[in-house]
Write a protein that holds these residues in place. Structure first.
Motif, short mmCIF file in Angstrom:
data_model
loop_
_atom_site.label_atom_id
_atom_site.label_comp_id
_atom_site.label_asym_id
_atom_site.label_seq_id
_atom_site.Cartn_x
_atom_site.Cartn_y
_atom_site.Cartn_z
N ILE A 1 0.84 -1.20 0.00
CA ILE A 1 0.00 0.00 0.00
C ILE A 1 0.87 1.25 0.00
N ALA A 2 1.99 1.24 0.72
CA ALA A 2 2.91 2.39 0.70
C ALA A 2 3.43 2.64 -0.71
N ILE A 3 3.77 1.58 -1.42
CA ILE A 3 4.21 1.72 -2.82
C ILE A 3 3.06 2.25 -3.67
N GLY A 4 1.85 1.75 -3.41
CA GLY A 4 0.68 2.23 -4.14
C GLY A 4 0.43 3.72 -3.91
N ILE A 5 0.65 4.18 -2.68
CA ILE A 5 0.49 5.60 -2.38
C ILE A 5 1.50 6.41 -3.18
N ALA A 6 2.74 5.95 -3.23
CA ALA A 6 3.77 6.66 -3.98
C ALA A 6 3.41 6.74 -5.47
N ILE A 7 2.92 5.65 -6.03
CA ILE A 7 2.51 5.65 -7.44
C ILE A 7 1.34 6.61 -7.64
N ALA A 8 0.36 6.58 -6.74
CA ALA A 8 -0.82 7.44 -6.88
C ALA A 8 -0.44 8.91 -6.76
N VAL A 9 0.42 9.26 -5.82
CA VAL A 9 0.85 10.66 -5.66
C VAL A 9 1.63 11.10 -6.89
N PHE A 10 2.52 10.24 -7.38
CA PHE A 10 3.26 10.57 -8.60
C PHE A 10 2.30 10.79 -9.76
N CYS B 1 -1.44 9.41 -19.43
CA CYS B 1 -1.33 9.47 -17.97
C CYS B 1 -1.39 10.89 -17.43
N ASP B 2 -1.20 11.88 -18.28
CA ASP B 2 -1.15 13.26 -17.81
C ASP B 2 -2.49 13.99 -17.95
N GLU B 3 -3.54 13.26 -18.23
CA GLU B 3 -4.87 13.84 -18.34
C GLU B 3 -5.81 13.08 -17.40
N ALA B 4 -6.37 13.78 -16.43
CA ALA B 4 -7.29 13.15 -15.49
C ALA B 4 -8.59 12.82 -16.22
N ALA B 5 -8.97 11.55 -16.20
CA ALA B 5 -10.20 11.13 -16.87
C ALA B 5 -11.44 11.47 -16.07
N TRP B 6 -11.28 11.66 -14.76
CA TRP B 6 -12.41 11.89 -13.86
C TRP B 6 -11.92 12.68 -12.67
N VAL B 7 -12.65 13.71 -12.30
CA VAL B 7 -12.28 14.55 -11.15
C VAL B 7 -13.52 14.75 -10.29
N PHE B 8 -13.35 14.61 -8.97
CA PHE B 8 -14.43 14.85 -8.02
C PHE B 8 -13.87 15.66 -6.86
N LEU B 9 -14.49 16.78 -6.56
CA LEU B 9 -14.05 17.69 -5.49
C LEU B 9 -12.58 18.07 -5.64
N GLY B 10 -12.16 18.25 -6.88
CA GLY B 10 -10.80 18.70 -7.15
C GLY B 10 -9.73 17.63 -7.18
N LEU B 11 -10.10 16.38 -6.93
CA LEU B 11 -9.12 15.29 -6.95
C LEU B 11 -9.47 14.30 -8.05
N SER B 12 -8.44 13.85 -8.74
CA SER B 12 -8.63 12.81 -9.76
C SER B 12 -8.73 11.45 -9.07
N MET B 13 -8.95 10.43 -9.86
CA MET B 13 -9.01 9.08 -9.28
C MET B 13 -7.67 8.72 -8.63
N ALA B 14 -6.57 9.14 -9.21
CA ALA B 14 -5.26 8.89 -8.60
C ALA B 14 -5.16 9.60 -7.25
N GLY B 15 -5.65 10.82 -7.18
CA GLY B 15 -5.63 11.57 -5.93
C GLY B 15 -6.48 10.90 -4.86
N TRP B 16 -7.68 10.48 -5.24
CA TRP B 16 -8.55 9.79 -4.28
C TRP B 16 -7.95 8.47 -3.84
N ASN B 17 -7.30 7.77 -4.77
CA ASN B 17 -6.64 6.52 -4.40
C ASN B 17 -5.56 6.78 -3.35
N ALA B 18 -4.80 7.86 -3.52
CA ALA B 18 -3.76 8.20 -2.54
C ALA B 18 -4.38 8.49 -1.17
#
Length: 155
Positions: free
Chosen positions: A70-79, A121-138
């Motif tokens: 999960i720590a590695i997953g957080i790093a990937i999601a933040v990146f 990878c540099d285009e957010a496909a979905w954003v909710f409350l200012g966070l993309s899916m990667a952001g919410w995953n983090a």
């Protein structure tokens, strides 16, 4: 150790991975390469969590493995979120930056022989409350990491 400290983060990873699959197969949002990378840590944590619930004697190493995943997953999601918000440059293989198009002719660019529907990878496909899916995953993964660390400390 309370089984809840194993069950909650395991179910959390199941929910996050299930949500990603729902967005893909029901919502029609194709994942980019980094989105796919973010799924693997949750799959590892799910497997480790299930095994830790089934084999109490192996809880410490399995909870540790899940916490590390999960720590590695957080790093990937933040990146990934940083790439989406243009905080830093992403990988040229999936963000279209760099010289990916150099040396290509017009007919190469118009050719339909290559892969269609490549997701950047540099285009957010979905954003909710200012966070993309990667952001919410983090964000959610940070909570799961806390539960896994609690499981490690109480094992």
């Amino acid at each position: 150790m309370s089984r809840a400290f194993l069950l909650i983060p395991t179910l959390g990873s199941i929910a996050l991975l299930g949500g990603a699959l729902l967005f893909q197969y029901v919502g029609g949002l194709a994942p980019c390469q980094m989105c796919l990378w973010q799924r693997w840590p949750h799959a590892i944590a799910i497997g480790a969590g299930i095994l830790a619930l089934l084999f109490p004697g192996a809880r410490l190493p399995l909870a540790g493995l899940a916490a590390l995943a999960i720590a590695i997953g957080i790093a990937i999601a933040v990146f990934h979120a940083g790439v989406e918000w243009d905080w830093w440059e992403g990988l040229t293989s999936c963000s279209g930056s760099g010289s990916a198009l150099s040396g290509m002719t017009g007919s190469d660019l118009l050719s339909q022989d290559g892969p269609l529907g490549v997701v950047r990878c540099d285009e957010a496909a979905w954003v909710f409350l200012g966070l993309s899916m990667a952001g919410w995953n983090a964000v959610f993964s940070l909570f799961l990491f806390g539960f896994w660390m609690r499981a490690v400390r109480t094992a």
